[in-house]
Design an enzyme around this catalytic site. Structure first.
Site, PDB file in Angstrom:
ATOM      1  N   ASN A  30      55.701  36.330  -3.831  1.00 56.37           N
ATOM      2  CA  ASN A  30      56.889  37.153  -5.476  1.00 56.37           C
ATOM      3  C   ASN A  30      58.413  36.514  -5.287  1.00 56.37           C
ATOM      4  OD1 ASN A  30      56.451  38.809  -2.590  1.00 56.37           O
ATOM      5  ND2 ASN A  30      56.937  41.092  -3.653  1.00 56.37           N
TER       6      ASN A  30
ATOM      7  N   GLU B  31      56.637  42.580   7.537  1.00 56.14           N
ATOM      8  CA  GLU B  31      56.884  43.170   6.820  1.00 56.14           C
ATOM      9  C   GLU B  31      55.436  42.797   5.417  1.00 56.14           C
ATOM     10  OE1 GLU B  31      59.214  45.116   5.815  1.00 56.14           O
ATOM     11  OE2 GLU B  31      59.900  44.943   7.989  1.00 56.14           O
TER      12      GLU B  31
ATOM     13  N   CYS C 281      56.157  44.668  -3.188  1.00 53.38           N
ATOM     14  CA  CYS C 281      56.056  45.221  -2.095  1.00 53.38           C
ATOM     15  C   CYS C 281      56.713  46.968  -1.798  1.00 53.38           C
ATOM     16  CB  CYS C 281      56.098  44.659  -0.482  1.00 53.38           C
ATOM     17  SG  CYS C 281      57.572  43.355  -0.791  1.00 53.38           S
TER      18      CYS C 281
ATOM     19  N   GLU D 258      64.467  44.057   9.208  1.00 51.86           N
ATOM     20  CA  GLU D 258      65.122  43.005   8.021  1.00 51.86           C
ATOM     21  C   GLU D 258      66.808  43.194   7.577  1.00 51.86           C
ATOM     22  OE1 GLU D 258      62.294  39.329   7.336  1.00 51.86           O
ATOM     23  OE2 GLU D 258      61.212  41.849   6.150  1.00 51.86           O
TER      24      GLU D 258
END
Ligand code: ADP
Length: 476
Positions: free
Chosen positions: A147, A245, A279, A457
């Site tokens: 994505n 993630e 997400c 992150e």
């Protein structure tokens, strides 16, 4: 044919993959090599061999290499944006913005390479000094989803390299084009051969070897919860360092005192832009009863103005779904929502356009209950549901009522409720009067509960995952 980059050499693989444009299936973006497990092993060995040399290059040379990579990405943002939009299907302005973000990330971590700080203390034992040193972890395996085909690779590769690690990068099968272009830029940045390797191929082959290999000290992954769990079982079992993630089911709470027009923009932007394939997308819109009717009418009316079409055509707001399986899944959830008793207030239909692609209209469900599948499971498409709430406390309870905890938002004019929400919503990121999706590159990104595992992150905090601490005692 675009090849893999292993130990400083461009290599053909045993397989080839067609990269197709989801806006126009007759458009072949390119042919990309597919590696096997032997090539993956070769990349890992090369990375393990050269990593101490890369670490010894020191921060100045590492910073210069990353800065050069960032500069080239930014200079080529239009061209790389077109490539990204062609293979993933997000609209051109979003794709160009994503490429810019990738460039900025490399520049940010160029600076971070110079800030690999430690600590110095006196020992509790007289005459002894203590140093807490940060060191690279070793070989980092990087596994990314489709994505964000350049930004997610950038935010994993840049810190890995900045802190002196070597990299084996496996992009998503669906979007090898942006990954290859990024690798080609990195290949000219003066890194010793083997420091950075691109290994395109199947998750069950290349990803599996990364997960199993004892020479891969750390794995950073973004993707589905099921693959994340699998990596935990395989790589976690050999005690590899893991950063995962995974999914989200992000709530946007809209209270009675919200600015209606602004709340509608936050909802539409957060839920449907990038075809809902983020997400951090808002997929549960929890609306207090006083504003509920006006809000759903305004969202449906706003959706009727949204143009779904070819990602490269001017005036398109939302591109196609990235792949056929995802489109099928989205439409299945539209059926599931209706069967569960939610009311489909807008969209949710496959669309045909002048070119053959994976098009659908954005779907808005209303009268959804918090325990319905459409309100609990990540759909990862332009499908959102409105859940009515009695008051703020009820809305917060619903917001916290899923296994996920990535991003959460609230639209309100009340400082009291905004402040309470920031403290009590169970998520790694919280947005007040801004959409749940859309984050900065210089601050931490990540979630709580089943959304994320391991250190954050991005931002300076990325140092936690990509370095390890050593405590040194010296008798002075
Ligand atoms: P998505 O829905 O984003 O495709 P996946 O979890 O299937 O989510 O894929 C994310 C990344 O994980 C991709 O690069 C994919 O190839 C990789 N992957 C898939 N299966 C495995 C596996 N068994 N081991 C390691 N990586 C995998």
């Amino acid at each position: 044919m675009h090849k893999n980059f292993i130990d400083g050499v461009w290599c053909e693989g045993p397989g080839v993959r067609e990269n197709l444009n989801p806006s126009d299936l007759s458009n072949l973006v390119g042919l990309y090599a597919q590696a096997d497990s032997q090539q993956t092993q070769q990349a890992i060995q090369a990375a393990a061999y050269v990593q101490p040399l890369w670490a010894a290059y020191g921060p100045q040379r590492r910073a210069e290499a990353l800065d050069q990579i960032g500069t080239e990405i930014l200079a080529r943002r239009e061209e790389l944006g077109r490539l990204l939009a062609s293979e993933e299907g997000k609209v051109l302005p979003e794709a160009v913005a994503e490429v810019s973000r990738a460039g900025h990330i490399f520049k940010f971590f160029a600076g971070e390479a110079l800030r690999m700080t430690g600590e110095h203390l006196d020992s509790v034992r007289p005459g002894i000094e203590v140093d807490i040193l940060r060191q690279p972890v070793g070989v980092v395996g990087i596994i990314t989803p489709w994505n964000f085909p350049i930004a997610i690779p950038a935010w994993k590769i840049a810190p890995a390299l900045a802190y002196g690690n070597s990299v084996v990068f496996k992009p998503a099968d669906l979007v090898p084009g942006s990954a290859w272009a990024l690798a080609e830029i990195i290949s000219r940045a003066g890194l010793p051969a083997g420091t950075f390797n691109l290994v395109m191929g199947r998750g069950s082959v290349v990803g599996q070897v990364l997960a199993e290999s004892a020479n891969v000290s750390a794995i950073t992954f973004t993707g589905s919860t099921s693959t994340g769990r699998h990596l935990m079982q395989v790589a976690g079992a050999r005690l590899a360092r893991l950063q995962l993630e995974m999914g989200g089911k992000n709530p946007l709470v809209v209270l009675d005192d919200a600015d209606l027009e602004h709340a509608v923009e936050c909802a539409v932007q957060g839920a449907y832009f990038s075809t809902g394939q983020r997400c951090t997308a808002s997929s549960r819109i929890i609306v207090e009863k006083g504003i509920h009717q006006r809000f759903i009418e305004a969202v449906a009316s706003r959706l009727s103005e949204i143009r779904v079409g070819h990602a490269l055509h001017e005036g398109t707001h939302i591109g196609p779904v990235a792949e056929e399986a995802q489109l099928r899944q989205n439409l299945e959830y539209v059926d599931i929502g209706q069967a569960e008793g939610a009311r489909l207030a807008y969209g949710g239909q496959p669309l045909s356009r002048t070119s053959e692609g994976y098009y659908m209209s954005p779907a808005l469900f209303v009268d959804a209950a918090p325990d319905m599948r459409i309100a609990q499971e990540e759909i990862f498409g332009p499908v959102a549901c409105v859940i009515p709430a009695d008051d703020y406390e009820h809305a917060l309870e619903i917001a916290n009522g899923t296994p996920f905890g990535l991003s959460a938002g609230i639209c309100t004019g009340s400082l009291k409720h905004a402040t309470h929400f920031k403290r009590h919503v169970k998520s790694g990121m919280v947005m007040v009067n801004t959409p749940t999706a859309g984050v900065d590159y210089h601050v931490p990104f990540g979630g709580t509960k089943a959304s994320s595992y391991g250190p954050r992150e991005q931002g300076h905090q990325a140092i936690e995952f990509f370095t390890t601490l050593k405590t040194a005692y010296t008798l002075a």
